[in-house]
Write a protein that holds these residues in place. Structure first.
Motif, short mmCIF file in Angstrom:
data_model
loop_
_atom_site.label_atom_id
_atom_site.label_comp_id
_atom_site.label_asym_id
_atom_site.label_seq_id
_atom_site.Cartn_x
_atom_site.Cartn_y
_atom_site.Cartn_z
N VAL A 248 -23.72 -13.09 -14.50
CA VAL A 248 -24.89 -14.27 -16.02
C VAL A 248 -23.92 -14.48 -16.63
CG1 VAL A 248 -26.74 -14.05 -17.90
CG2 VAL A 248 -26.76 -12.91 -15.20
N GLU A 249 -23.18 -14.15 -16.64
CA GLU A 249 -22.59 -14.46 -18.63
C GLU A 249 -20.67 -15.01 -17.93
OE1 GLU A 249 -22.06 -15.37 -22.69
OE2 GLU A 249 -23.83 -14.65 -21.40
N VAL A 250 -20.42 -14.65 -17.18
CA VAL A 250 -18.97 -15.02 -16.81
C VAL A 250 -18.91 -15.82 -15.70
CG1 VAL A 250 -16.79 -14.18 -15.99
CG2 VAL A 250 -18.25 -12.91 -17.96
N LEU A 251 -19.96 -16.01 -14.35
CA LEU A 251 -19.61 -16.13 -13.33
C LEU A 251 -21.07 -17.46 -13.73
CD1 LEU A 251 -19.56 -14.20 -10.91
CD2 LEU A 251 -17.19 -15.24 -12.04
N ASN A 252 -21.99 -16.97 -14.45
CA ASN A 252 -22.91 -18.22 -15.19
C ASN A 252 -23.93 -18.53 -13.44
OD1 ASN A 252 -24.65 -20.37 -16.57
ND2 ASN A 252 -23.40 -21.87 -15.60
N SER A 253 -23.79 -17.57 -13.02
CA SER A 253 -25.12 -17.55 -12.40
C SER A 253 -25.72 -16.78 -12.17
CB SER A 253 -24.89 -17.07 -10.76
OG SER A 253 -25.12 -17.52 -9.50
N THR A 254 -27.94 -16.55 -12.08
CA THR A 254 -28.60 -15.83 -12.08
C THR A 254 -28.42 -14.73 -10.57
OG1 THR A 254 -29.78 -17.02 -13.75
CG2 THR A 254 -30.89 -15.39 -12.36
N GLU A 255 -28.61 -16.09 -9.04
CA GLU A 255 -28.01 -16.07 -7.95
C GLU A 255 -27.31 -14.96 -7.51
OE1 GLU A 255 -28.62 -17.46 -3.40
OE2 GLU A 255 -28.64 -18.94 -5.69
N ILE A 256 -26.51 -14.19 -8.50
CA ILE A 256 -25.40 -13.72 -8.49
C ILE A 256 -25.82 -12.15 -9.44
CG2 ILE A 256 -22.73 -12.82 -8.72
CD1 ILE A 256 -21.81 -16.04 -8.53
N SER A 257 -26.27 -12.33 -9.24
CA SER A 257 -26.87 -11.08 -10.56
C SER A 257 -28.02 -10.53 -9.34
CB SER A 257 -26.91 -11.21 -12.22
OG SER A 257 -28.46 -11.79 -12.09
N VAL A 258 -28.34 -10.99 -8.91
CA VAL A 258 -29.70 -10.73 -8.02
C VAL A 258 -29.40 -9.39 -7.42
CG1 VAL A 258 -31.65 -11.06 -6.04
CG2 VAL A 258 -30.46 -12.63 -7.60
N PRO A 259 -28.43 -9.12 -6.38
CA PRO A 259 -27.70 -7.94 -5.70
C PRO A 259 -28.29 -6.64 -6.99
CG PRO A 259 -26.80 -9.55 -4.78
CD PRO A 259 -27.56 -9.91 -6.10
N ALA A 260 -27.47 -7.05 -8.04
CA ALA A 260 -26.92 -5.45 -8.82
C ALA A 260 -28.35 -5.37 -9.35
CB ALA A 260 -26.51 -6.52 -9.70
N ALA A 261 -29.91 -6.29 -9.52
CA ALA A 261 -31.22 -6.03 -9.80
C ALA A 261 -32.02 -5.28 -8.72
CB ALA A 261 -31.16 -7.48 -10.32
N VAL A 262 -31.56 -5.41 -7.88
CA VAL A 262 -32.42 -5.43 -6.34
C VAL A 262 -31.68 -3.70 -6.88
CG1 VAL A 262 -33.04 -5.11 -4.07
CG2 VAL A 262 -32.91 -7.52 -4.89
N TYR A 263 -30.34 -3.67 -6.48
CA TYR A 263 -29.54 -2.13 -6.17
C TYR A 263 -30.06 -1.13 -7.67
CZ TYR A 263 -25.74 0.77 -4.90
OH TYR A 263 -25.55 1.99 -4.61
N SER A 264 -30.48 -1.79 -9.10
CA SER A 264 -30.75 -0.81 -9.74
C SER A 264 -31.96 -0.28 -9.56
CB SER A 264 -30.29 -1.83 -10.73
OG SER A 264 -28.96 -1.96 -11.04
N ILE A 265 -33.22 -0.88 -8.65
CA ILE A 265 -33.86 -0.42 -8.63
C ILE A 265 -34.42 1.13 -7.53
CG2 ILE A 265 -36.11 -0.35 -7.35
CD1 ILE A 265 -36.05 -3.35 -8.75
#
Length: 289
Positions: A248-265
């Motif tokens: 989110v902060e470095v690559l400026n892409s929320t979509e790239i963060s989605v796998p980490a969010a889903v994985y965290s669940i």
């Protein structure tokens, strides 16, 4: 995603989590490698070399979209999270080994995380839209390592304060990660169902394989049970907060963060089920021996 979350809350959240890690560390944790070299080398080999290769295989097999593929490989390149220590403690793993692995891999990932992530960006032809510049990498790990060093300093100078703070910081870290995951899913709510359909199976496979590899590969190399459990939790429970921050902060892409969010669940569910299975197996072995 809302700028206040990315520019203020997310760096603060990551700082708190890494400060909590520092509270649990001493210099002896880095020296402990010489006491258990096989367990450390095998676990780090799995985490740094084997898991990214497995992750790439999953990404290719399931034909993920480029940004989601980059996000999953970014997660694979991230070190173990502080929650790994908690799972290891709950399921009778060698927590000291967890702490050692997290400490060492957090240092190593300064080099490996940008290498793997930039390779993924180039491989999927997204270098014109996202890039992980080395200067940005240094900024990220300054946010990671400075709180760790401060936590270690508090542990060394004020061990009683560190001991009292440890539980609260651990709970706070879990809450922070939950809030970040919810924030990402809300931000992407229009595409949330699609993302879960696209990346849910990939993250579930990656989590399950990570936990299994983390246990059975060390066992194959003669690592004892408690250390194999610790390795499994360390390799299966990634630092999702760090992956989300970089996306989110470095690559400026929320979509790239989605796998980490889903994985965290998924990882909390899978790690809990796998740990319970290992505990029952250990109990049966003990009662029959």
């Amino acid at each position: 995603m809302d700028s206040a979350l990315t520019t203020v809350a997310l760096p603060v959240a990551l700082g708190i989590i890494m400060f909590g890690l520092g509270l649990s560390l001493t210099l002896e944790d880095f020296r402990r490698v010489r006491h258990h070299p096989r367990a450390v080398v095998v676990a780090l080999g799995c985490q740094i070399v084997l898991l990214p290769a497995v992750c790439f295989g999953i990404v290719e097999l399931l034909n993920l979209s480029p940004l989601l593929a980059i996000g999953l490989l970014l997660l694979a390149a991230s070190p173990g999270g502080t929650s790994a220590n908690l799972f290891s403690h709950l399921f009778r793993g060698d927590v000291a080994l967890n702490v050692t692995l997290t400490a060492i891999n957090s240092i190593i990932s300064i080099a490996t995380l940008p290498l793997i992530t930039n390779w993924a960006i180039n491989h999927y032809g997204r270098e014109d839209t996202v890039s992980l510049q080395f200067s940005k990498v240094l900024e990220v790990f300054a946010i990671v390592l400075v709180p760790v060093l401060l936590g270690m300093l508090v542990r060394a100078r004020k061990p009683a304060i560190a001991a009292r703070s440890d539980r609260g910081v651990r709970i706070g870290s879990a809450v922070i990660l939950a809030v970040l995951v919810v924030g990402i899913l809300l931000d992407q709510r229009d595409n949330a169902a699609t993302y879960f359909a696209d990346v849910g199976l990939a993250t579930a496979l990656f989590c399950a394989i990570s936990l299994l590899v983390g246990y059975f590969v060390p066992k194959a190399f003669g690592v004892v049970e408690k250390q194999a459990i610790a390795s499994s939790m360390e390799i299966g429970v990634h630092n999702g907060t760090l992956a989300i921050y970089v996306a989110v902060e470095v690559l400026n892409s929320t979509e790239i963060s989605v796998p980490a969010a889903v994985y965290s669940i998924i990882m909390f569910v899978f790690a809990g089920l796998w740990g319970s299975l290992l505990s029952r197996r250990a109990s049966v072995t003990t009662s029959t021996s």
